[in-house]
Enzyme design. Structure first.
Site, PDB file in Angstrom:
ATOM      1  N   PRO A   1      -2.069  -3.792   1.810  1.00 56.05           N
ATOM      2  CA  PRO A   1      -0.672  -4.104   2.141  1.00 56.05           C
ATOM      3  C   PRO A   1      -0.464  -5.576   2.515  1.00 56.05           C
ATOM      4  O   PRO A   1      -1.129  -6.093   3.405  1.00 56.05           O
ATOM      5  CB  PRO A   1      -0.375  -3.210   3.353  1.00 56.05           C
ATOM      6  CG  PRO A   1      -1.453  -2.192   3.358  1.00 56.05           C
ATOM      7  CD  PRO A   1      -2.647  -2.823   2.729  1.00 56.05           C
TER       8      PRO A   1
ATOM      9  N   LYS B   1       2.234  -9.710   7.732  1.00 59.38           N
ATOM     10  CA  LYS B   1       1.759  -8.352   7.428  1.00 59.38           C
ATOM     11  C   LYS B   1       1.845  -7.431   8.641  1.00 59.38           C
ATOM     12  O   LYS B   1       1.311  -6.325   8.615  1.00 59.38           O
ATOM     13  CB  LYS B   1       0.306  -8.415   6.949  1.00 59.38           C
ATOM     14  CG  LYS B   1       0.069  -9.342   5.758  1.00 59.38           C
ATOM     15  CD  LYS B   1      -1.422  -9.372   5.425  1.00 59.38           C
ATOM     16  CE  LYS B   1      -1.762 -10.510   4.495  1.00 59.38           C
ATOM     17  NZ  LYS B   1      -3.224 -10.646   4.306  1.00 59.38           N
TER      18      LYS B   1
ATOM     19  N   ARG C   1      -9.420   3.721   5.319  1.00 60.30           N
ATOM     20  CA  ARG C   1     -10.458   2.969   6.015  1.00 60.30           C
ATOM     21  C   ARG C   1      -9.874   2.545   7.347  1.00 60.30           C
ATOM     22  O   ARG C   1      -8.680   2.375   7.485  1.00 60.30           O
ATOM     23  CB  ARG C   1     -10.869   1.754   5.173  1.00 60.30           C
ATOM     24  CG  ARG C   1     -11.588   2.199   3.886  1.00 60.30           C
ATOM     25  CD  ARG C   1     -11.776   1.057   2.939  1.00 60.30           C
ATOM     26  NE  ARG C   1     -12.672   0.047   3.469  1.00 60.30           N
ATOM     27  CZ  ARG C   1     -12.953  -1.089   2.831  1.00 60.30           C
ATOM     28  NH1 ARG C   1     -12.417  -1.347   1.666  1.00 60.30           N
ATOM     29  NH2 ARG C   1     -13.788  -1.953   3.359  1.00 60.30           N
TER      30      ARG C   1
ATOM     31  N   ARG D   1     -12.969 -15.046  -1.762  1.00 56.72           N
ATOM     32  CA  ARG D   1     -12.143 -13.963  -2.272  1.00 56.72           C
ATOM     33  C   ARG D   1     -12.126 -13.985  -3.792  1.00 56.72           C
ATOM     34  O   ARG D   1     -12.294 -15.038  -4.405  1.00 56.72           O
ATOM     35  CB  ARG D   1     -10.707 -14.079  -1.747  1.00 56.72           C
ATOM     36  CG  ARG D   1     -10.623 -14.187  -0.241  1.00 56.72           C
ATOM     37  CD  ARG D   1     -11.249 -13.000   0.463  1.00 56.72           C
ATOM     38  NE  ARG D   1     -10.547 -11.757   0.171  1.00 56.72           N
ATOM     39  CZ  ARG D   1      -9.531 -11.313   0.883  1.00 56.72           C
ATOM     40  NH1 ARG D   1      -9.108 -11.976   1.920  1.00 56.72           N
ATOM     41  NH2 ARG D   1      -8.944 -10.177   0.564  1.00 56.72           N
TER      42      ARG D   1
END
Ligand SMILES: [Zn+2]
Length: 267
Positions: A2, A59, A112, A256
């Site tokens: 998300p 977020k 998770r 990443r």
């Protein structure tokens, strides 16, 4: 995972269904998601209270509690917020659930356990404590503010976009989409961008995030509703550029995984 558009979607779920209703029951299925906060404190602060406002920063989602303080929700890698009727089954991996007196349940699900549910006294202090930079869609975060925030950085563009202390809300997935649409190599150094590239980056950042919100990011049907020509559905093994059909290049940037088109982005 998300990111800003998904969390904005969760905010709308909360605002539409869970405000101004009495919380009758607080269920914590896994106390680890509360961190240091005890289940007893968490439950007693919310039981009998009402959520009266919703706010998102990057977020993070925050809901104002009528008695004072804020409920904070962070979704980590696999978190989501769902609203279900009392007769419906609890969604799988529900970690925290708020049951309202009028037939409805708000479920924080997270497969998770990365993520956090908490309580804070003050939203602005929380944002400062988390060292969050301006929200990527904050109206005050205009091009001048963006340019000032990233100016002079010798780090790669993708890492800067994802640095929550510089800009709050963008993660691994949306940074790839923004850079694809701006035709910029994710590994390019920020201070090497031409002024026109920097401006395009800012405009695409806003456009991609707003479009994702408008198309229903955070909901399960989002993949089918994604605009044509977006990179996101191609992100994965064997993906091709939606524009020129070149095989996408996959490489590590700042630890990443970045997906980009060598032809369109020169990566
Ligand atoms: Zn291409």
């Amino acid at each position: 995972m998300p990111e800003l558009p998904d969390v904005e979607g969760f905010k709308r779920v909360l605002a539409k269904n869970a405000l101004h209703k009495t919380i009758e029951r607080v269920v914590v299925n896994d106390a680890r998601i509360l961190g240091q906060l005890s289940v007893r404190t968490f439950a007693s602060r919310l039981r009998g209270a009402m959520l009266v406002g919703a706010r998102r920063h990057g977020k993070h989602l925050m809901a104002k509690v009528d008695r004072g303080g804020w409920l904070t929700l962070h979704f980590g890698l696999t978190g989501a917020l769902q609203f279900v009727r009392s007769r419906d089954e609890e969604p799988p991996f529900t970690r925290v659930r708020l049951d309202f007196s009028d037939d409805g349940r708000l479920a924080y699900v997270n497969k998770r356990m990365i993520g956090r549910v908490g309580l804070v006294e003050d939203a602005a202090v929380f944002i400062a404590d988390e060292k969050l930079g301006p929200d990527a869609l904050d109206r005050r975060f205009d091009f001048d503010a963006f340019r000032n925030a990233v100016r002079g950085s010798k780090r790669d563009v993708k890492s800067v976009l994802m640095d929550q202390e510089i800009i709050s809300g963008i993660g691994n997935i949306y940074s790839d989409e923004i850079l694809f649409q701006a035709r910029i190599d994710p590994g390019e150094r920020m201070d090497k961008l031409a002024p026109a590239q920097l401006e395009r980056l800012f405009l695409k950042m806003r456009e991609v995030l707003k479009t994702a919100i408008a198309r229903g990011a955070g909901s399960e049907q989002f993949i089918e509703r994604m605009p044509k020509g977006w990179l996101l559905p191609e992100r994965g093994k064997g993906g091709r550029c939606p524009r020129c059909r070149s095989p996408l290049k996959v490489f590590k940037v700042g630890g990443r995984t970045a997906y980009c088109c060598p032809r369109c982005q020169g990566c």
